[in-house]
Structure formats: C-alpha cells, structure tokens
Design an enzyme around this catalytic site. Structure first.
Site, mmCIF file in Angstrom:
data_model
loop_
_atom_site.group_PDB
_atom_site.id
_atom_site.type_symbol
_atom_site.label_atom_id
_atom_site.label_comp_id
_atom_site.label_asym_id
_atom_site.label_seq_id
_atom_site.Cartn_x
_atom_site.Cartn_y
_atom_site.Cartn_z
ATOM 1 N N HIS A 138 0.869 -1.183 0.000
ATOM 2 C CA HIS A 138 0.000 0.000 0.000
ATOM 3 C C HIS A 138 0.902 1.228 0.000
ATOM 4 O O HIS A 138 2.020 1.182 0.538
ATOM 5 C CB HIS A 138 -0.842 -0.056 1.283
ATOM 6 C CG HIS A 138 -1.906 0.981 1.389
ATOM 7 N ND1 HIS A 138 -1.647 2.274 1.787
ATOM 8 C CD2 HIS A 138 -3.243 0.919 1.185
ATOM 9 C CE1 HIS A 138 -2.789 2.950 1.824
ATOM 10 N NE2 HIS A 138 -3.769 2.158 1.457
ATOM 11 N N ASP A 215 3.363 -4.330 7.982
ATOM 12 C CA ASP A 215 2.146 -3.541 7.864
ATOM 13 C C ASP A 215 0.974 -4.513 8.036
ATOM 14 O O ASP A 215 0.648 -5.267 7.120
ATOM 15 C CB ASP A 215 2.123 -2.855 6.487
ATOM 16 C CG ASP A 215 0.775 -2.209 6.186
ATOM 17 O OD1 ASP A 215 -0.162 -2.361 6.989
ATOM 18 O OD2 ASP A 215 0.678 -1.551 5.136
ATOM 19 N N GLN A 218 -4.246 -5.091 7.055
ATOM 20 C CA GLN A 218 -5.249 -6.008 6.493
ATOM 21 C C GLN A 218 -5.227 -7.381 7.146
ATOM 22 O O GLN A 218 -6.013 -8.251 6.771
ATOM 23 C CB GLN A 218 -5.029 -6.157 4.980
ATOM 24 C CG GLN A 218 -5.225 -4.881 4.201
ATOM 25 C CD GLN A 218 -6.664 -4.390 4.200
ATOM 26 O OE1 GLN A 218 -7.603 -5.116 4.549
ATOM 27 N NE2 GLN A 218 -6.859 -3.143 3.812
ATOM 28 N N LYS A 241 -10.004 -1.042 10.593
ATOM 29 C CA LYS A 241 -10.089 -2.223 9.716
ATOM 30 C C LYS A 241 -10.540 -3.454 10.506
ATOM 31 O O LYS A 241 -10.791 -4.499 9.927
ATOM 32 C CB LYS A 241 -8.710 -2.546 9.113
ATOM 33 C CG LYS A 241 -8.013 -1.374 8.455
ATOM 34 C CD LYS A 241 -8.260 -1.316 6.988
ATOM 35 C CE LYS A 241 -7.275 -0.357 6.352
ATOM 36 N NZ LYS A 241 -7.879 0.337 5.212
ATOM 37 N N CYS A 379 -4.691 2.361 -3.678
ATOM 38 C CA CYS A 379 -3.437 2.892 -3.106
ATOM 39 C C CYS A 379 -2.304 1.884 -3.242
ATOM 40 O O CYS A 379 -1.472 1.740 -2.341
ATOM 41 C CB CYS A 379 -3.602 3.299 -1.643
ATOM 42 S SG CYS A 379 -4.774 4.635 -1.428
HETATM 43 N N1 7TS Z 1 -1.607 -0.634 4.742
HETATM 44 C C1 7TS Z 1 -2.504 -1.425 4.126
HETATM 45 C C2 7TS Z 1 -2.114 -2.779 3.689
HETATM 46 C C3 7TS Z 1 -3.789 -0.918 3.905
HETATM 47 O O1 7TS Z 1 -4.684 -1.696 3.291
HETATM 48 C C4 7TS Z 1 -4.125 0.385 4.328
HETATM 49 C C5 7TS Z 1 -5.460 0.995 4.046
HETATM 50 C C6 7TS Z 1 -3.148 1.120 4.996
HETATM 51 C C7 7TS Z 1 -1.908 0.579 5.179
HETATM 52 C C8 7TS Z 1 -3.425 2.484 5.535
HETATM 53 O O2 7TS Z 1 -4.246 2.401 6.661
HETATM 54 P P1 7TS Z 1 -4.770 3.732 7.369
HETATM 55 O O3 7TS Z 1 -5.746 3.227 8.385
HETATM 56 O O4 7TS Z 1 -3.592 4.390 8.007
HETATM 57 O O5 7TS Z 1 -5.404 4.555 6.298
HETATM 58 N N2 7TS Z 1 -6.143 0.398 2.967
HETATM 59 C C9 7TS Z 1 -7.241 0.838 2.351
HETATM 60 C C10 7TS Z 1 -7.822 0.132 1.293
HETATM 61 O O6 7TS Z 1 -7.411 -0.939 0.879
HETATM 62 N N3 7TS Z 1 -8.890 0.807 0.843
HETATM 63 O O7 7TS Z 1 -9.010 1.932 1.578
HETATM 64 C C11 7TS Z 1 -7.982 1.957 2.509
#
Ligand code: 7TS
Length: 422
Positions: A138, A215, A218, A241, A379
C-alpha cells in the site's frame, strides 16, 4: 439473506462455526438500504463496520466517564487513565507482545509506519543504505520510506510479485544484502488478500542485521497475530479495519528498538522535565504519544479486540474461507471476469477486472444494486502496473457477510456486462 439485519444462515455458513445471523444483529448498519436495495457491504478492507458493542463502549465512556488521561488528580482522570492503560494492555495481549510499553497508540497504520521511518530509520540511514519493500505494498508502506530514503541518500529495492500474487522469495534472497537496513512488508495484501510468510522474511531480514516492519492493516481483522511468533521488529495496524473506531491504530515495536528511537513529535505527555535549555523525554510508549491521545477511540479499540476474540479466530477464518472459495468460484464462471492473483494463503479479499468495462463503471452498476465494492488502484499503484491494469474491482469480506450477498454481487456483474456490453 440480504434484506435485513436478521439474515438467515445458509447451510454452508451455519456449518462454519460463525453464527452470522447473530453477528449481523450486532451491526445495525446492515439494515441500511442503498439505492432502494438492501446494503451489501463488501468493502471492509477499506474500513469495517462497527458492532454496537464498540460504539456503546465509546459512547458510555464519552457520556459518563470522560476525562483527560495522565493529567489529573481527580477521580475521573484517574479512571480514564486506567481505562486507557487497560486498552493498551488489551492490544498487548491481542498481538502477543511481551510488554504493554511496547504498544504505542497512533492515529493509524499510516502514522505508525511514518513514526518508524522517521524515528527509527532516518537517523540510521547513510547514503547507499537500502530499504527493501515489496511490489504489493500500500502507498502507506512505500511513501514514508521514499521520503526518508531521499533525505538520506538511501536506495529503495523491491521484492517482485509472482503471477499468483505471491512474493518471489528467491528474488527476495538476492535483493537483501549487507546494505539493507529495513525490510517493510504487508502481512496481508489489501488488493490480493495474499498472506505473506512473515517468519521467513523475518529470518531473511535478520540474517543481514536489518529490521522488519510488518504492515498489519489487512491482517488484524482476519488472523490471530502473534508478533513474537512472526519474528518481526515492528507491527503496525489500524482499529478501523478490525471493527473498531477510526482515528486510532497502534505500533508494536521491540522494546530495545523503541527505547533507542528519538521522539518524532514534541508536546505534552511525552516529556520528563522541560526547561528552555533542555527537555528530557519520557520512555516509550509515552515518548511517541505527544498531546492528548485518542482516549475514547482507545476504549473502542479495546472493545473491538474483545468482539473479535469473542467470535473466535477459528470461526472467523472458516467463515471467510467459505465466502472466499464461493466468491472465487462464482466470479470465475462469469464471462469476461478475470481474477487477479490466486495465492495459496489468502484472506477474504478478491480483486478482478471485467473485460472491456472500466472498474469504476462496474463499481457504479454494483452500487445501483446496493453492493458496495472498491473500484480503484487501492493505493497500490505499483501492484496495478505489475498486473497491467489501471485499477481493479475489489470485494472484501467481513464477519457479517453471507453467501446470499454473493448473489447480489454476481447479479450486479451480469448487469454491468449487459449495460456496457463487456
Ligand atoms: N496498509 C494497508 C495494507 C492498507 O490496506 C491500508 C489501508 C493502509 C496501510 C493504511 O491504513 P490507514 O488506516 O492508516 O489509512 N487500505 C485501504 C484500502 O485498501 N482501501 O481503503 C484503505
């Protein structure tokens, strides 16, 4: 059943150990209607819906017990501090950390990765040093590293992804070397659902003295995480999530690494003594939590952990595996639908393209039928390039999804093909 929150269970879902009709009653959101259809929420990878227990934990605290932490002698502040500390302890157990002081509350995964890039990596990096990423990251696990690499004159290297959507570990072994300082890898791909073999990568990273950041954004809603068994050095995740609130996440880091890291933001709550000549900093985790933290959200996060653990990992995994297998089978039957990736170890995330129809158009037709999917580059633009697409349609499953909801997804795809002639 998709019509109300009181969905029935099909044989397949009932047998997998998760009482989905009960789960659905915990999520009032699922009674919503979108475009005159019952909502079919297949976008939990973007953000998961919250059960009543999480929202009530937050609202009870906000309405009845709210106060700032760490600052007061009064009873309410002491209680709030105790609740905040308990939330940290809950997260410690959730990820199998050795000590609660290894858990830093952050605004989310993105903030947690930036903290490590800025505070661990940046001071160590020398020109020519290397940071090893993967092609399935991501942007949150690419851009922070690029920024510090550019500042330090360090180099980004990238582990390629195979056609099946797995990391090419043979290549990884060639790419890692004595200049590698950091390896940063998704536990689970947000596009492919691939579960990466973190213990193997940890061994590789440690064989050259690099640290491994995982990371986990997910992974946390789908699999039990044990940071010690994974063998990583840092683990980042977001509460939103995993059926928790937005605005909070956490970084787990090995104690000796956190202790060696300078603060990345200054302010209240992260100091020992301040004068205009000199300030001394609190030990971790407080050192990295400047300012009033997201207190209410921490309590919601703890409630989300409790909710997940009460459902049970085995039941969650079996339920999602059932949905994934059925979704994969049914999507593959639709003419013109091409699934992206087919890794052996996956969570409930499936990405696909429909020949001749832009993913946004597919997403729009699905939305007209009440089906919420993500249609974008997710992303993960480098991964899109790897598979030769500009974007995909992504359906992602949570504990509340049912086999019947797949009917709406499949019907929407047939409709998209009818409308756009794909
Ligand atoms: N890493 C992964 C693997 C992700 O899927 C996401 C967000 C992030 C980092 C960032 O997380 P945040 O909570 O700091 O924003 N992924 C997604 C997605 O797949 N669709 O919308 C956000």
């Amino acid at each position: 059943m998709t019509s109300t929150g009181s969905a029935g269970t099909t044989a397949g879902v009932a047998e997998d150990g998760l009482d989905v009709s009960r789960v659905r009653r915990d999520f009032p959101f699922l009674r919503a209607r979108i475009n005159d259809h019952p909502v079919v929420y297949l976008d939990s990878a973007a953000t998961a819906q919250r059960p009543r227990a999480v929202v009530e934990a937050e609202s009870d605290f906000a309405l009845l017990e709210y106060a700032n932490v760490h600052r007061g002698v009064h009873t309410l502040s002491q209680r709030a501090t105790a609740r905040y500390d308990q939330a940290r302890e809950r997260v410690r157990r959730f990820v199998g950390a050795a000590a609660a002081s290894e858990v830093v509350f952050t605004a989310g995964t993105t903030a947690a990765i930036n903290l490590v890039a800025r505070s661990h990596a940046r001071p160590l990096l020398r020109p020519g040093d290397e940071i090893l990423l993967t092609e399935m990251e991501h942007h949150s696990n690419i851009v922070p590293w690029q920024i510090v690499a550019q500042e330090a004159g360090a180099v980004i290297r990238v582990i390629p992804v195979t056609d099946a959507g797995e990391l090419d570990l043979d290549q990884a072994a060639h790419l890692i070397g004595s200049r590698t300082r950091v390896v940063a890898v998704a536990h689970v791909s947000n596009v492919l659902g691939t579960v990466n073999p973190i213990p193997v990568i940890a061994e590789l990273a440690h064989s050259v003295g690099a640290v491994l950041l995982v990371d986990g954004a997910q992974a946390v809603p789908h699999r039990r995480v044990d940071v010690q068994a994974l063998g990583c050095d840092f683990y980042a995740a977001s509460a939103h999530k995993m059926y928790g609130p937005n605005g909070i996440g956490f970084l787990w880091g090995r104690r000796e690494l956190l202790e060696a890291m300078p603060p990345w933001q200054g302010g209240g709550g992260m100091i020992e003594v301040v004068s205009f000549d000199q300030t001394t900093f609190a030990p971790p985790p407080a050192r990295f939590e400047a300012g009033t933290p997201p207190i209410t959200q921490a309590i919601g996060l703890a409630a989300a952990v409790e909710y997940l653990e009460a459902l049970g990992w085995e039941a969650i995994e079996r339920h999602e595996a059932t949905l994934l297998a059925e979704a994969t089978r049914r999507l593959a039957e639709i003419p013109g639908v091409r699934l992206i990736g087919n890794s052996a170890d996956r969570v409930g995330v499936v990405s696909f393209v429909v020949d001749g129809i832009h993913p946004h158009d597919v997403g729009t037709v699905l939305d007209l039928g009440g089906v919420a999917v993500r249609a974008s580059h997710h992303c993960a633009q480098p991964l899109m390039r790897r598979f030769g697409v500009t974007g995909t349609v992504r359906a992602s499953f949570g504990v509340y999804n049912t086999l019947e909801e797949l009917d709406a997804l499949v019907a929407g795809l047939h409709e998209a093909r009818r409308v756009f002639g794909g």
